[in-house]
Structures are given as structure tokens and as C-alpha cells.
Design a protein around this motif. Structure first.
Motif, short mmCIF file in Angstrom:
data_model
loop_
_atom_site.label_atom_id
_atom_site.label_comp_id
_atom_site.label_asym_id
_atom_site.label_seq_id
_atom_site.Cartn_x
_atom_site.Cartn_y
_atom_site.Cartn_z
N TYR A 150 0.80 -1.26 0.00
CA TYR A 150 -0.10 -0.05 0.01
C TYR A 150 0.90 1.31 -0.10
CZ TYR A 150 -4.03 -3.01 1.01
OH TYR A 150 -5.07 -3.88 0.63
N THR A 151 0.37 2.22 -0.63
CA THR A 151 1.04 3.69 -0.83
C THR A 151 -0.05 4.45 -0.49
OG1 THR A 151 0.86 3.23 -3.25
CG2 THR A 151 2.96 2.87 -2.23
N PRO A 152 0.46 6.13 -0.25
CA PRO A 152 -0.39 7.00 -0.44
C PRO A 152 -1.02 7.27 -1.81
CG PRO A 152 1.53 7.57 0.89
CD PRO A 152 1.69 6.40 0.01
N GLU A 153 -2.42 7.50 -1.55
CA GLU A 153 -3.34 7.60 -2.99
C GLU A 153 -2.66 8.56 -3.99
OE1 GLU A 153 -5.83 9.14 -5.85
OE2 GLU A 153 -5.10 10.41 -4.14
N PHE A 154 -2.43 8.37 -5.14
CA PHE A 154 -1.89 9.03 -6.22
C PHE A 154 -2.55 8.80 -7.36
CE2 PHE A 154 1.52 9.25 -9.81
CZ PHE A 154 1.73 10.62 -9.55
N TYR A 155 -3.40 9.89 -7.76
CA TYR A 155 -4.29 9.89 -8.82
C TYR A 155 -5.40 8.77 -8.73
CZ TYR A 155 -1.74 13.38 -11.11
OH TYR A 155 -1.07 14.61 -11.14
N ASP A 156 -5.14 7.53 -9.38
CA ASP A 156 -6.24 6.51 -9.40
C ASP A 156 -5.49 5.09 -9.75
OD1 ASP A 156 -8.69 5.26 -9.01
OD2 ASP A 156 -9.64 5.65 -10.94
N TRP A 157 -4.62 4.96 -8.79
CA TRP A 157 -3.97 3.46 -8.84
C TRP A 157 -4.23 2.66 -7.81
CZ3 TRP A 157 -1.50 2.44 -13.25
CH2 TRP A 157 -1.19 3.64 -14.18
N GLY A 158 -3.73 1.65 -7.73
CA GLY A 158 -3.99 0.42 -6.86
C GLY A 158 -3.34 0.48 -5.34
N PHE A 159 -3.90 -0.16 -4.70
CA PHE A 159 -3.47 -0.12 -3.15
C PHE A 159 -3.31 0.98 -2.44
CE2 PHE A 159 -2.10 -4.04 -5.42
CZ PHE A 159 -2.78 -5.17 -4.57
N PRO A 160 -4.27 2.08 -2.64
CA PRO A 160 -4.11 3.37 -2.16
C PRO A 160 -4.72 3.46 -0.71
CG PRO A 160 -6.20 3.30 -3.09
CD PRO A 160 -5.61 1.71 -3.30
N TYR A 161 -4.25 4.35 -0.14
CA TYR A 161 -4.66 5.04 1.46
C TYR A 161 -4.78 6.40 1.28
CZ TYR A 161 -0.12 4.89 2.98
OH TYR A 161 1.56 4.75 2.84
N GLU A 162 -5.61 7.02 2.03
CA GLU A 162 -5.66 8.69 1.96
C GLU A 162 -4.37 9.04 2.96
OE1 GLU A 162 -7.45 10.28 0.12
OE2 GLU A 162 -8.67 8.85 -0.52
N ARG A 163 -3.77 10.28 2.64
CA ARG A 163 -2.60 10.72 3.16
C ARG A 163 -2.80 11.04 4.51
NH1 ARG A 163 1.57 11.47 -0.43
NH2 ARG A 163 0.94 11.28 -2.55
N ASP A 164 -4.03 11.08 4.98
CA ASP A 164 -4.02 11.35 6.42
C ASP A 164 -4.53 10.07 7.17
OD1 ASP A 164 -6.73 11.02 5.63
OD2 ASP A 164 -7.61 12.65 6.71
N GLU A 165 -4.34 8.99 6.54
CA GLU A 165 -4.70 7.57 7.08
C GLU A 165 -3.36 6.97 7.36
OE1 GLU A 165 -8.90 6.33 5.13
OE2 GLU A 165 -6.98 5.81 4.15
N ASP A 166 -3.38 6.27 8.36
CA ASP A 166 -2.19 5.53 9.10
C ASP A 166 -2.37 3.99 8.83
OD1 ASP A 166 -0.13 4.31 10.31
OD2 ASP A 166 -0.19 5.60 12.38
N ARG A 167 -1.55 3.29 7.93
CA ARG A 167 -1.81 1.98 7.71
C ARG A 167 -0.67 1.21 8.51
NH1 ARG A 167 -5.15 -0.47 4.16
NH2 ARG A 167 -4.73 -2.88 3.87
N PHE A 168 0.19 1.79 9.26
CA PHE A 168 1.35 1.07 9.65
C PHE A 168 1.64 1.06 11.27
CE2 PHE A 168 2.41 2.49 5.38
CZ PHE A 168 2.44 1.12 4.74
N ASN A 169 1.08 2.11 11.95
CA ASN A 169 1.19 1.85 13.30
C ASN A 169 -0.05 1.72 14.25
OD1 ASN A 169 4.02 3.56 13.54
ND2 ASN A 169 2.67 4.61 12.12
N SER A 170 0.21 1.30 15.43
CA SER A 170 -0.98 1.08 16.32
C SER A 170 -1.67 2.35 16.59
CB SER A 170 -0.49 0.26 17.57
OG SER A 170 0.32 1.21 18.37
#
Length: 348
Positions: A150-170
Motif C-alpha cells: 500500500y502507498t498514499p493515494e496518487f491519482y487513481d491507482w491500486g493499493f491506495p490509502y488517503e494521506r491522513d490515514e495511518d496504515r502502519f502504526n498501532s
């Protein structure tokens, strides 16, 4: 702890590029060609294809099959669209036929990479889903890998999350104005649990080998925070083609407190993370590369093993590697990385 000297070959963002002799009149620097150096384990950090077409996957499998490594590990990236079920499903028209076709498209792609009868398995290639994996290598080492495409959302590609979303920390370690969505938080470095040896993500952490040709830092601040807490031996990634390179980071004695401290996303990006790196953020050494040697030997070699005299101190240092093979114009001109490292000996 007993260790085994292990050679790791790292590539990323190959986008269907073949391993072949290239026209050196067209390519100013083209070391990505057969044969790549033999290694104990191959790691591909994602963007296997351009858009996730079936024929593109087979081109990449053709390339991976040529590499001499007994263990081959891959994750997808944002270009590998048909491996992201949420992406494909969200782009299907909301009618039963389209939804069924979307699921079938993803099932076909995933079977190719994950089914016991799929081609990837037949070629000895292991597709890693998000989370932690422990893998025993034929050389006697055991590697613990945290993987995420997963990577921060960039245009319209796969495996996105929003830049204010934390996918890696508790949740307790998330930046104050971020939304925590982490299904598998990266474990912190401690001496009471098995630490992560290799952090394998498609994208880079913020401000580390992530600068675009526009001058922006495109990496993820939440990933940098997780990296600071886990402090693996290696963090490898790609995604930002122009960020190709490697650097050695020495963490400060206060890294845990800094990574747990309360800060907003903007405060973290504006420099509060630097206290987690020794010498107030300046203890980062760029790995020097000999491009002529890389072209001759088809890789850049980095020895961070005890035997090489520059062994990484576990929990105190991390080697960061951006292994993108393509440049910004999608020419495969960047070199693969060969890293010699000490990994824990497998318990028999």
C-alpha cells in the motif's frame, strides 16, 4: 545470536522489463540485464507490471524465472491493478454481471501468483500478502519480513490509502490528526520478540529516497514513524523512480520516545522526526555507487555484514534501499542492489 551471512538481491518497479541485452546506444546506463548476480533470496518491491494485464504478469514471470536465487519473494505495487480486489471492485459498474466479472478478473490474477498450481509457485516465486512472514532460507538463515503493497493515494491507482490515514502504526502511536486504519501494525523493535529483519513496502518513508523530479517528498510520514519504531536491518522499496539509491541511517537513543511522541502530520513532516535519528537527523550516510562497476556486474554491491567489516548494529542502524529499476521515463536504466547481511540462523 547466531547469524548467517546472506546475500539479498533487491529490485522494484520493473514494469514488465525483460532481462536482456539492451541497446547501449539508446540507454546511457543499463545494468538491468542477464545474468543478474546469484543470491540467497530475491526481493521484488512491487510494480511488476504497467496495468496488471495477464500478459504483463507473464512477462514479469519470464524475467523472474531467469534469476538465480532459491527463494524469490514479491509484493505488488500500485500499477498491479488486478491484484487489488478493492480497486477493481470499486471501478466495476454496480450491477451483478460487472461485479462478477470484477471478482473473476482478480481471482484469475491472484491464482497466477498464489495458487499451488499457478505459474508463480511453479517458478519458485512466493507472493507475500500484507503482514509478517518468517521464511527459512536454504543457506540456514531465517528471515522475518513485514510486507505491504500500500502507498498514499496518487491519482487513481491500486493499493491506495488517503494521506491522513495511518496504515502502519498501532492506534496509540498514530499521529494526532491521522486516522488509524492499520490492520497489521508494524511491530516495534524490542529484545523480547522476534524483530523485523526486512521491512518490504512498495513506497518509501517520508523524506527518505522519495524526492520527485518536482522536488516534492512523496513518501509516507506514517511509514517513517513505523520504520523508526521497528528499526529493521533493511527497509527496501521503490515506487518513486527518481529516488533510486541507498543510505544507512543511525537511529538516536531516543528513537522510541520520538516515534511515540504526540505530533501532528505537519509537525512530523516539518522535522520533529529528526530527533529519532542520531546527530539530530544528520546521521544518514548515502551509499556511494560506482556506476561503471554496476554496469559491468549488473548490480550495485553493498556489504553490511560483520564479515565485510561494516556490519549493521541491529536496532541501531537500518539500510534503506530504493530499488526502482525504471527511471521517470520508464526506461530500465537503474541497477539492482545486492546486499550482504547477517540474518538469524534458523532454529532446527
Amino acid at each position: 545470536m547466531a547469524t548467517v551471512n546472506t546475500r539479498v538481491l533487491i529490485i522494484s518497479d520493473t514494469h514488465c522489463a525483460p532481462l536482456a541485452e539492451q541497446d547501449e546506444g539508446r540507454q546511457p546506463f543499463a545494468p538491468f540485464k542477464a545474468p543478474l548476480p546469484k543470491a540467497d533470496v530475491l526481493i521484488h518491491c512491487g510494480d511488476l507490471t504497467m496495468t496488471g494485464l495477464d500478459a504483463e504478469y507473464h512477462k514479469t514471470l519470464d524475467m523472474l524465472a531467469q534469476i538465480d536465487a532459491p527463494v524469490k519473494l514479491v509484493i505488488p505495487g500500485n500499477h498491479d491493478l488486478t491484484l487489488d480486489r478493492d480497486f477493481v471492485f470499486s471501478h466495476a459498474k454496480k450491477d451483478p454481471k460487472s461485479e462478477a466479472e470484477a471478482h473473476a478478473k482478480v481471482d484469475k490474477a491472484r491464482e497466477l501468483w498464489t495458487s499451488p498450481d499457478g505459474r508463480a509457485q511453479r517458478e519458485g516465486i512466493t507472493y507475500l500478502v500484507e503482514g509478517v512472514h518468517q521464511i527459512d532460507l536454504p543457506n540456514g538463515a531465517r528471515v522475518t519480513i513485514y510486507a505491504s503493497p500500500y502507498t498514499p493515494e496518487f491519482y487513481d491507482w491500486g493499493f491506495p490509502y488517503e494521506r491522513d490515514e495511518d496504515r502502519f502504526n498501532s492506534p496509540l502511536r498514530t499521529l494526532s490528526d491521522a486516522k488509524n486504519i492499520a490492520p497489521y501494525p508494524v511491530a516495534p523493535f524490542t529484545h523480547t520478540v522476534v524483530p523485523v529483519d526486512i521491512l518490504l513496502t512498495h513506497g518509501p518513508p517520508y523524506a527518505r529516497l522519495d524526492q520527485t523530479n518536482r522536488g516534492d517528498f512523496a513518501g509516507c510520514p506514517h511509514l517513517l514513524r513505523a520504520l523508526m519504531r521497528s528499526r529493521p536491518l533493511i527497509h527496501c522499496f521503490g515506487h518513486i523512480h527518481e529516488g533510486w539509491g541507498a543510505e544507512r541511517v543511525e537511529w538516536s537513543n531516543d528513537a522510541d520516545n520520538v516515534a511515540d511522541s504526540s505530533a501532528s502530520i505537519s509537525q512530523w513532516q516539518n522535522g520533529s522526526w529528526k530527533a529519532g535519528v542520531a546527530q539530530q537527523g544528520s546521521a544518514i550516510e548515502k551509499v556511494q555507487t560506482d556506476l561503471d562497476a554496476a554496469k559491468e556486474h549488473h548490480a550495485v554491491f553493498v556489504d553490511v555484514s560483520k564479515e565485510g567489516g561494516q556490519g549493521l548494529k541491529r536496532g541501531e542502524e537500518t539500510l534503506l534501499v530504493n530499488a526502482a529499476i525504471m527511471d521517470v521515463e520508464y526506461s530500465p536504466v537503474n541497477a539492482p542492489w545486492i546486499v550482504d547481511i547477517d540474518l538469524p540462523k534458523a532454529i532446527s
